[in-house]
Design a protein around this motif. Structure first.
Motif, mmCIF file in Angstrom:
data_model
loop_
_atom_site.group_PDB
_atom_site.id
_atom_site.type_symbol
_atom_site.label_atom_id
_atom_site.label_comp_id
_atom_site.label_asym_id
_atom_site.label_seq_id
_atom_site.Cartn_x
_atom_site.Cartn_y
_atom_site.Cartn_z
ATOM 1 N N LEU A 197 3.924 14.228 -2.490
ATOM 2 C CA LEU A 197 4.997 13.162 -1.688
ATOM 3 C C LEU A 197 4.179 11.767 -1.750
ATOM 4 O O LEU A 197 3.026 11.710 -1.626
ATOM 5 N N ALA A 198 5.137 10.647 -1.808
ATOM 6 C CA ALA A 198 4.361 9.357 -1.826
ATOM 7 C C ALA A 198 5.385 8.433 -0.802
ATOM 8 O O ALA A 198 6.447 8.708 -0.596
ATOM 9 N N SER A 199 4.713 7.721 -0.093
ATOM 10 C CA SER A 199 5.568 6.816 0.926
ATOM 11 C C SER A 199 4.953 5.224 1.013
ATOM 12 O O SER A 199 3.641 5.107 0.587
ATOM 13 N N ASP A 200 5.814 4.284 1.098
ATOM 14 C CA ASP A 200 5.377 3.146 1.339
ATOM 15 C C ASP A 200 4.815 2.868 2.879
ATOM 16 O O ASP A 200 4.330 1.640 3.317
ATOM 17 N N GLY A 201 4.733 3.872 3.837
ATOM 18 C CA GLY A 201 4.151 3.765 5.155
ATOM 19 C C GLY A 201 5.229 3.952 6.163
ATOM 20 O O GLY A 201 5.095 4.753 7.130
ATOM 21 N N SER A 202 6.579 3.922 5.744
ATOM 22 C CA SER A 202 7.782 4.268 6.607
ATOM 23 C C SER A 202 8.708 5.148 5.950
ATOM 24 O O SER A 202 9.559 5.657 6.539
ATOM 25 N N MET A 249 0.785 -1.218 0.062
ATOM 26 C CA MET A 249 0.059 0.002 0.018
ATOM 27 C C MET A 249 0.903 1.223 0.158
ATOM 28 O O MET A 249 1.905 1.330 0.540
ATOM 29 N N TYR A 250 0.386 2.233 -0.821
ATOM 30 C CA TYR A 250 1.277 3.368 -0.756
ATOM 31 C C TYR A 250 0.259 4.745 -0.447
ATOM 32 O O TYR A 250 -0.890 4.457 -0.597
ATOM 33 N N TYR A 251 1.137 5.576 0.129
ATOM 34 C CA TYR A 251 0.003 6.797 0.744
ATOM 35 C C TYR A 251 0.826 8.152 0.149
ATOM 36 O O TYR A 251 1.869 8.045 -0.332
ATOM 37 N N SER A 252 -0.134 9.088 0.105
ATOM 38 C CA SER A 252 0.296 10.260 -0.568
ATOM 39 C C SER A 252 0.044 11.486 0.433
ATOM 40 O O SER A 252 -0.823 11.497 1.273
ATOM 41 N N ALA A 253 0.529 12.718 -0.031
ATOM 42 C CA ALA A 253 0.432 14.100 0.843
ATOM 43 C C ALA A 253 0.662 15.038 -0.245
ATOM 44 O O ALA A 253 1.534 14.765 -1.202
ATOM 45 N N GLN A 254 0.267 16.117 0.121
ATOM 46 C CA GLN A 254 0.485 17.300 -0.756
ATOM 47 C C GLN A 254 1.193 18.332 -0.109
ATOM 48 O O GLN A 254 1.023 18.360 1.508
ATOM 49 N N HIS A 255 2.266 18.979 -0.293
ATOM 50 C CA HIS A 255 2.714 20.218 0.427
ATOM 51 C C HIS A 255 3.034 21.298 -0.418
ATOM 52 O O HIS A 255 3.568 21.297 -1.701
ATOM 53 N N SER A 256 2.668 22.686 -0.019
ATOM 54 C CA SER A 256 3.046 23.826 -0.742
ATOM 55 C C SER A 256 4.185 24.138 -0.633
ATOM 56 O O SER A 256 5.008 24.109 0.391
ATOM 57 N N SER A 257 5.151 24.599 -1.698
ATOM 58 C CA SER A 257 6.219 25.364 -1.771
ATOM 59 C C SER A 257 6.654 26.276 -2.797
ATOM 60 O O SER A 257 5.596 26.536 -3.512
ATOM 61 N N PRO A 258 7.579 27.035 -2.816
ATOM 62 C CA PRO A 258 7.904 28.003 -3.444
ATOM 63 C C PRO A 258 7.816 27.678 -5.250
ATOM 64 O O PRO A 258 7.693 28.697 -5.922
ATOM 65 N N VAL A 259 7.978 26.556 -5.227
ATOM 66 C CA VAL A 259 8.097 26.073 -6.817
ATOM 67 C C VAL A 259 6.907 25.480 -7.094
ATOM 68 O O VAL A 259 6.633 24.664 -8.324
ATOM 69 N N GLY A 260 5.817 25.496 -6.103
ATOM 70 C CA GLY A 260 4.352 24.914 -6.559
ATOM 71 C C GLY A 260 3.987 23.774 -5.766
ATOM 72 O O GLY A 260 4.845 23.419 -4.763
ATOM 73 N N THR A 261 2.859 23.149 -5.953
ATOM 74 C CA THR A 261 2.683 22.135 -5.060
ATOM 75 C C THR A 261 3.143 20.863 -5.334
ATOM 76 O O THR A 261 3.540 20.613 -6.513
ATOM 77 N N LEU A 311 1.056 10.813 8.111
ATOM 78 C CA LEU A 311 2.232 9.801 8.329
ATOM 79 C C LEU A 311 3.254 10.600 8.865
ATOM 80 O O LEU A 311 3.714 11.562 8.492
ATOM 81 N N PRO A 312 4.088 10.001 9.615
ATOM 82 C CA PRO A 312 5.380 10.621 10.428
ATOM 83 C C PRO A 312 6.325 10.888 9.471
ATOM 84 O O PRO A 312 6.905 11.867 9.341
ATOM 85 N N VAL A 313 6.610 10.058 8.214
ATOM 86 C CA VAL A 313 7.472 10.395 7.307
ATOM 87 C C VAL A 313 7.210 11.572 6.343
ATOM 88 O O VAL A 313 8.038 12.248 5.968
ATOM 89 N N PHE A 314 5.889 11.881 6.105
ATOM 90 C CA PHE A 314 5.545 13.031 5.490
ATOM 91 C C PHE A 314 5.645 14.306 6.422
ATOM 92 O O PHE A 314 5.933 15.286 5.861
ATOM 93 N N GLU A 323 -4.443 8.967 0.381
ATOM 94 C CA GLU A 323 -4.146 10.250 0.663
ATOM 95 C C GLU A 323 -3.982 10.150 2.282
ATOM 96 O O GLU A 323 -4.994 9.552 3.101
ATOM 97 N N SER A 324 -2.975 10.248 2.877
ATOM 98 C CA SER A 324 -2.743 10.166 4.449
ATOM 99 C C SER A 324 -1.504 11.296 4.793
ATOM 100 O O SER A 324 -0.377 10.744 5.207
ATOM 101 N N PRO A 325 -2.064 12.556 4.952
ATOM 102 C CA PRO A 325 -1.093 13.517 5.165
ATOM 103 C C PRO A 325 -0.389 13.659 6.471
ATOM 104 O O PRO A 325 0.689 14.357 6.670
#
Length: 179
Positions: free
Chosen positions: A16-21, A1-13, A48-51, A44-46
């Motif tokens: 991020l993707a993670s395998d959970g760890s 299972m893979y997870y994702s999250a979004q993050h705003s930055s000066p170069v756009g949105t 997660l500690p890795v995120f 979507e799992s924004p």
């Protein structure tokens, strides 16, 4: 299972993707090969500690600090060759650039070969699944061309300017898919 999250930055949105760890991907909006190394749908799992760690790293980076890549658990998916190239990318200091040819020479030495194709290295650099953190934006052509950034030349320039790189000897490519 893979997870994702979004993050705003000066170069756009950023996505991020993670395998959970571990972090397995970081793509700029509209980036070529977006999500290419994650073969499954991501939930979507924004929170997660890795995120949280990756977002903190990115916030430090974009505020002008120089966080160490080793602060993050990275697990980019790719062939042994690609992972070796990405390891070299991680050694390029902030604000400095290296050429595809220089990476090819280092790869040839590591593989006990007389020669390595800069184009093969270019393919590995271009398919880097963890943009910005694994700094593929610091790689340029042998003639100083700013070619070859899957996130787009304008974002490559912004990242290099942000890091204080000397852009005076670098040039925009005259033509090609990197524009």
């Amino acid at each position: 299972m893979y997870y994702s999250a979004q993050h705003s930055s000066p170069v756009g949105t950023l996505t991020l993707a993670s395998d959970g760890s571990s972090l397995v991907g970081l793509w700029l909006q509209g980036q070529k090969y977006f999500g290419g190394t994650v073969a499954q749908a991501m939930a979507e799992s924004p929170r997660l500690p890795v995120f949280n760690a990756a977002k903190e790293w990115l916030d430090k980076y974009f505020s002008g600090q120089k966080p160490a890549i080793a602060e993050l658990p990275l697990a980019p998916y790719g062939s042994e060759f690609r992972r070796a190239v990405w390891e070299i990318l991680c050694s390029i200091p902030y604000g400095e650039v290296i050429t595809y040819g220089e990476i090819a020479k280092e790869m040839a030495a590591r593989m006990h070969r007389a020669h390595m194709s800069a184009q093969a290295v270019g393919g590995a650099v271009g398919h880097n699944p963890i943009s910005i953190i694994i700094p593929c934006h610091r790689v340029v052509g042998s003639n100083g061309s700013l070619t070859g950034y899957a996130g787009g030349i304008e974002k490559k320039i912004r990242l290099l300017e942000h890091e204080g790189a000397d852009l005076s000897k670098l040039v925009l490519p005259a033509k090609g898919t990197a524009l």
